[in-house]
Design an enzyme around this catalytic site. Structure first.
Site, PDB file in Angstrom:
ATOM      1  N   SER A  56       5.926  -6.830   3.963  1.00  5.18           N
ATOM      2  CA  SER A  56       6.519  -7.087   5.268  1.00  5.18           C
ATOM      3  C   SER A  56       7.321  -8.385   5.254  1.00  5.18           C
ATOM      4  CB  SER A  56       5.416  -7.171   6.329  1.00  5.18           C
ATOM      5  OG  SER A  56       4.613  -8.319   6.114  1.00  5.18           O
ATOM      6  N   PHE A  84       0.814  -1.220   0.000  1.00  4.41           N
ATOM      7  CA  PHE A  84       0.000   0.000   0.000  1.00  4.41           C
ATOM      8  C   PHE A  84       0.843   1.264   0.000  1.00  4.41           C
ATOM      9  CE2 PHE A  84       0.801  -0.507   4.572  1.00  4.41           C
ATOM     10  CZ  PHE A  84       1.071   0.792   4.965  1.00  4.41           C
ATOM     11  N   GLU A  97       9.579  -3.615  13.528  1.00  7.49           N
ATOM     12  CA  GLU A  97       9.400  -2.662  12.425  1.00  7.49           C
ATOM     13  C   GLU A  97       8.074  -1.939  12.657  1.00  7.49           C
ATOM     14  OE1 GLU A  97       9.414  -2.387   7.557  1.00  7.49           O
ATOM     15  OE2 GLU A  97       8.589  -4.171   8.510  1.00  7.49           O
ATOM     16  N   GLU A 110      -5.203  -3.752  -1.753  1.00  7.21           N
ATOM     17  CA  GLU A 110      -6.634  -3.427  -1.819  1.00  7.21           C
ATOM     18  C   GLU A 110      -6.973  -2.157  -1.049  1.00  7.21           C
ATOM     19  OE1 GLU A 110      -6.035  -6.150   1.750  1.00  7.21           O
ATOM     20  OE2 GLU A 110      -5.207  -5.848  -0.265  1.00  7.21           O
ATOM     21  N   CYS A 136       9.804   1.384   3.516  1.00  3.74           N
ATOM     22  CA  CYS A 136      10.777   0.408   4.005  1.00  3.74           C
ATOM     23  C   CYS A 136      12.180   0.988   4.081  1.00  3.74           C
ATOM     24  CB  CYS A 136      10.765  -0.839   3.127  1.00  3.74           C
ATOM     25  SG  CYS A 136      11.394  -0.590   1.457  1.00  3.74           S
ATOM     26  N   LYS A 187      -1.268  -7.935  -8.495  1.00  4.57           N
ATOM     27  CA  LYS A 187      -2.186  -7.886  -7.368  1.00  4.57           C
ATOM     28  C   LYS A 187      -1.755  -6.733  -6.471  1.00  4.57           C
ATOM     29  CE  LYS A 187      -2.938  -8.606  -3.559  1.00  4.57           C
ATOM     30  NZ  LYS A 187      -3.383  -7.628  -2.476  1.00  4.57           N
TER      31      LYS A 187
END
Length: 497
Positions: free
Chosen positions: A226, A149, A382, A176, A281, A173
């Site tokens: 992740s 995202f 994290e 969402e 990240c 993909k």
């Protein structure tokens, strides 16, 4: 409320699973759209379209594929403001940051425009009498891309332009949570001349992801997200015989030596820790201050942190926007009181921030936590939000050991005026990307992006030369041709004699 559709075989497709996710404006908390969550059969339809399209796209000329990439580059550039607005509306990041995301993605499209240079093979002649050997690279086939995202435009552009330019077809993909920018990029690719079925989008959750990882007609998987999911993606897809690059999480350290320009270091720490609300990240989440400059550096960072303007991303005055969901905001905020309870000093506490007129938005302020030790949650996890931890070290060796003991090895940085110390650090630190007086060392498009240890699962980094190699397979061809003097063939001019 708008419905964001799948894009399969060159056209938008309604969802048929009956399941939907909600797309929300993080600045207001309002639901703005719904996105279908694909069933196994819908994923199969997209993969089937990609598999069929590979029959022609995989053998299309380099010239044809390159021309499409050049047209695509111009279309994305022309629509960059529109794409940035979609990012801000669904992710929440400020408009300037969203524009920067599109620009960094375009760097990889430009890399794809030069794909003929990257696909040149090698030839050795006369390795034995009349024997030649050449190596070539060919497309892998159908590639699945699963993107996060936090960069709904940039990360997809890290993947599919290079994959398509190499001759592969693609099933994407996206997250969402903020899919509109991704879908718009795919529509523009189709407008640029990408044939039907070559680039497809299915929205979804674990059902869609697992089907892509297991589908027998998917040949390779690219993933960014992740660490736990990256490991799942790598292990599952590898077990099903697929090539995998899975980029995971990070805990990026910024080492500040006593000789550093502390104003420069403080500016860098604030920008790298709090930019994009820390949801990246490559964000700096730990500053390692080497004695005796810790107190002065923390004071400078705190001064700058308190002056930041936080608000909706479409407000030009905002320097930082909201987090992606209320649940994520609450999780991020929970680390600050836990750090205090575990013995750290909370220098700046942004957890109680309220933005006037946007009380239902998913806002949190920036937080700065000093005197952190490795056993604290604020260091060990994290966080993926605007919480910056400061760890004190007595000397360079202690600081280096701290960084190298981290289970992540994505990116790191050192701030110093000492070239010898910087050179030593870049060789000794265990991380895939290193900055010297550069807080977020994301490589340019013609170098590759990726970390070490729990930040990468698989052998290939993303984009650059590694990206080209990931999306192609090498083949070596050895040939021997008879010489006309061997007899049996006469290439001379025919005569009547």
């Amino acid at each position: 409320m708008k419905t964001i559709q799948h894009f399969i075989d060159g056209k938008q497709a309604d969802g048929t699973s009956g399941r939907h996710g909600t797309v929300t404006n993080p600045a207001t908390g309002d639901a703005t759209g719904q996105v279908p969550l694909a069933s196994v059969s819908e994923v199969d339809t997209a993969v089937s379209a990609a598999s069929k399209a590979f029959e022609s796209w995989g053998t299309a000329s380099l010239s044809q594929r390159t021309q499409v990439m050049f047209r695509y580059r111009e279309l994305v550039h022309a629509h960059r403001e529109e794409i940035a607005r979609l990012i801000t509306a669904e992710h929440g990041k400020v408009h300037s940051d969203a524009l920067g995301e599109v620009a960094r993605g375009l760097e990889i499209v430009e890399l794809a425009c030069g794909i003929p240079q990257h696909l040149k093979g090698e030839t050795s002649t006369q390795v034995s009498t009349r024997v030649d050997v050449e190596s070539i690279r060919q497309p892998v086939g159908v590639v699945a891309g699963i993107t996060p995202f936090n960069f709904p435009a940039m990360v997809p552009m890290w993947m599919f332009p290079v994959a398509l330019a190499c001759g592969n077809t693609f099933v994407l993909k996206p997250s969402e949570k903020d899919p509109s920018a991704t879908l718009r990029l795919v529509e523009l690719a189709h407008e640029a001349g990408v044939p039907d079925g070559v680039l497809n989008v299915v929205h979804g959750d674990k059902t869609a992801v697992d089907r892509l990882l297991e589908h027998p007609d998917v040949d390779a998987v690219s993933f960014v997200g992740s660490t736990p999911i990256a490991k799942h993606v790598h292990d599952t897809a590898s077990a099903h015989g697929k090539r995998v690059q899975a980029l995971g999480g990070a805990k990026n350290h910024m080492l500040v030596l006593p000789d550093a320009n502390l104003d420069q270091a403080a500016d860098a720490a604030v920008s790298a820790a709090y930019g994009s609300a820390g949801e990246r990240c490559m964000a700096v989440s730990v500053v390692v201050a080497v004695d005796p400059i810790g107190d002065e550096l923390v004071a400078k960072i705190a001064e700058r942190a308190r002056a930041l303007t936080i608000g909706p991303g479409d407000d030009p005055a905002s320097e930082m926007g909201p987090l992606i969901t209320a649940e994520h905001r609450d999780k991020v905020a929970s680390y600050v009181p836990r750090a205090r309870a575990q013995g750290a000093e909370v220098v700046v506490d942004g957890t109680e921030l309220a933005v006037e007129g946007h009380e239902s938005g998913f806002f949190t302020g920036v937080s700065l936590v000093d005197e952190v030790t490795p056993d604290m949650d604020v260091y060990a996890d994290e966080i993926f939000g605007p919480v910056l931890a400061v760890v004190r070290a007595e000397d360079y060796q202690e600081a280096l050991a701290l960084i190298n003991n981290s289970r992540w090895g994505n990116g790191t940085a050192i701030f110093t005026r000492d070239g010898g110390a910087a050179r030593r650090f870049q060789l000794e630190v265990q991380a895939g990307m290193v900055g010297v007086n550069v807080p977020i060392p994301v490589p340019v498009g013609y170098h590759s992006f990726g970390g070490w240890k729990d930040s990468l699962f698989g052998d290939h980094h993303i984009y650059g030369n590694d990206g080209v190699h990931f999306y192609t397979r090498g083949k070596v061809i050895t040939t021997r041709w008879p010489d006309p003097s061997d007899g049996g063939i006469d290439l001379g001019f025919p005569s009547n004699s």
